[in-house]
Design a protein around this motif. Structure first.
Motif, short mmCIF file in Angstrom:
data_model
loop_
_atom_site.label_atom_id
_atom_site.label_comp_id
_atom_site.label_asym_id
_atom_site.label_seq_id
_atom_site.Cartn_x
_atom_site.Cartn_y
_atom_site.Cartn_z
N VAL A 27 3.31 -8.80 3.05
CA VAL A 27 2.44 -9.94 3.10
C VAL A 27 1.37 -10.02 3.74
CG1 VAL A 27 2.82 -12.31 3.91
CG2 VAL A 27 4.68 -11.40 2.70
N ALA A 28 1.12 -9.11 4.77
CA ALA A 28 -0.19 -9.03 5.59
C ALA A 28 -1.25 -8.59 4.75
CB ALA A 28 0.23 -8.03 6.67
N TYR A 29 -1.15 -7.99 3.51
CA TYR A 29 -2.23 -7.47 2.69
C TYR A 29 -2.70 -8.50 1.78
CZ TYR A 29 -0.92 -3.22 4.86
OH TYR A 29 -0.56 -2.01 5.96
N THR A 30 -1.80 -9.65 1.68
CA THR A 30 -2.27 -10.64 0.47
C THR A 30 -3.43 -11.33 0.59
OG1 THR A 30 -1.03 -12.39 1.59
CG2 THR A 30 0.24 -11.19 0.13
N ARG A 31 -4.10 -11.39 1.89
CA ARG A 31 -5.39 -11.95 2.42
C ARG A 31 -6.73 -11.00 1.65
NH1 ARG A 31 -8.23 -15.71 4.70
NH2 ARG A 31 -10.21 -15.18 5.61
N ILE A 32 -6.28 -9.72 1.87
CA ILE A 32 -7.17 -8.62 1.41
C ILE A 32 -7.28 -8.75 -0.08
CG2 ILE A 32 -7.83 -6.10 1.21
CD1 ILE A 32 -6.10 -5.83 3.82
N LEU A 33 -6.15 -8.75 -0.81
CA LEU A 33 -6.38 -8.81 -2.14
C LEU A 33 -7.15 -10.13 -2.55
CD1 LEU A 33 -3.38 -7.71 -4.51
CD2 LEU A 33 -4.76 -9.90 -5.16
N SER A 34 -6.51 -11.13 -2.23
CA SER A 34 -7.21 -12.62 -2.64
C SER A 34 -8.82 -12.88 -2.09
CB SER A 34 -6.36 -13.68 -2.13
OG SER A 34 -6.37 -13.76 -0.79
N THR A 35 -9.21 -11.98 -1.22
CA THR A 35 -10.62 -12.48 -0.70
C THR A 35 -11.51 -11.22 -1.10
OG1 THR A 35 -9.98 -11.46 1.50
CG2 THR A 35 -9.78 -13.78 1.07
N SER A 36 -11.02 -10.10 -1.73
CA SER A 36 -11.96 -9.03 -1.86
C SER A 36 -12.18 -8.71 -3.31
CB SER A 36 -10.97 -7.62 -1.32
OG SER A 36 -10.93 -7.75 -0.05
N ALA A 37 -13.24 -8.10 -3.39
CA ALA A 37 -13.43 -7.45 -5.06
C ALA A 37 -12.18 -6.44 -5.19
CB ALA A 37 -14.89 -6.90 -5.18
N MET A 38 -11.71 -6.28 -6.28
CA MET A 38 -10.84 -5.51 -6.44
C MET A 38 -10.91 -4.59 -7.68
SD MET A 38 -8.22 -6.02 -4.35
CE MET A 38 -6.69 -4.99 -5.10
N ALA A 39 -10.34 -3.38 -7.84
CA ALA A 39 -10.71 -2.73 -8.85
C ALA A 39 -9.46 -1.79 -9.49
CB ALA A 39 -11.81 -1.57 -8.44
N TRP A 40 -9.55 -1.48 -10.59
CA TRP A 40 -8.66 -0.29 -11.04
C TRP A 40 -9.12 1.02 -11.28
CZ3 TRP A 40 -3.35 -1.02 -11.64
CH2 TRP A 40 -2.69 -2.38 -11.79
N TYR A 41 -8.54 2.13 -11.00
CA TYR A 41 -8.95 3.46 -11.21
C TYR A 41 -7.82 4.09 -11.87
CZ TYR A 41 -11.98 1.84 -7.15
OH TYR A 41 -12.77 1.21 -6.53
N ARG A 42 -8.38 5.34 -12.36
CA ARG A 42 -7.25 6.21 -13.03
C ARG A 42 -7.34 7.66 -12.77
NH1 ARG A 42 -8.63 5.37 -19.40
NH2 ARG A 42 -10.56 6.30 -19.32
#
Length: 117
Positions: A27-42
């Motif tokens: 739960v502590a990391y949900t704010r990072i996910l919702s407020t940051s640019a996110m990306a997928w890598y492979r």
């Protein structure tokens, strides 16, 4: 500790589709996910991790050339989830897929995508 958890991978035939999901590992990391640019890598076997797609907080997207028109990144900030829709998959898409915020350096286990010819 990994901040995000990926799911949705699997084994599909060429031309098939998958939908990957990325959520916060705690739960502590949900704010990072919702407020940051996110990306997928492979990372394919024997290769370095590479960028696949990104999405800004406001929804602007960017893709590597080889997946343009086939992959779609999206986010649901209310649900704290980032998605990657993979369509028309090719064997060269076989890799472990990871999500992270842009600039993040701590990686989760990823989710395996295997495309058979």
């Amino acid at each position: 500790q990994a901040q995000f958890r990926e799911s949705g991978g699997g084994l599909v035939q060429a031309g098939g589709s998958l939908r990957l999901s990325c959520g916060a590992s705690r739960v502590a990391y949900t704010r990072i996910l919702s407020t940051s640019a996110m990306a997928w890598y492979r990372r394919a076997p024997g290769s370095q991790r590479e960028f696949v797609a990104s999405i800004s907080r406001g929804g602007a997207t960017n893709y590597r050339d080889s997946v343009k028109g086939r992959f779609t990144i999206s986010r649901d900030n209310a649900d704290n989830t980032v998605y990657l829709q993979l369509d028309n998959l090719m064997p060269e898409d076989t890799a472990v897929y990871y999500c992270n915020y842009v600039g993040g350096t701590i990686w989760g286990q990823g989710t395996q995508v295997t495309v058979s010819s």
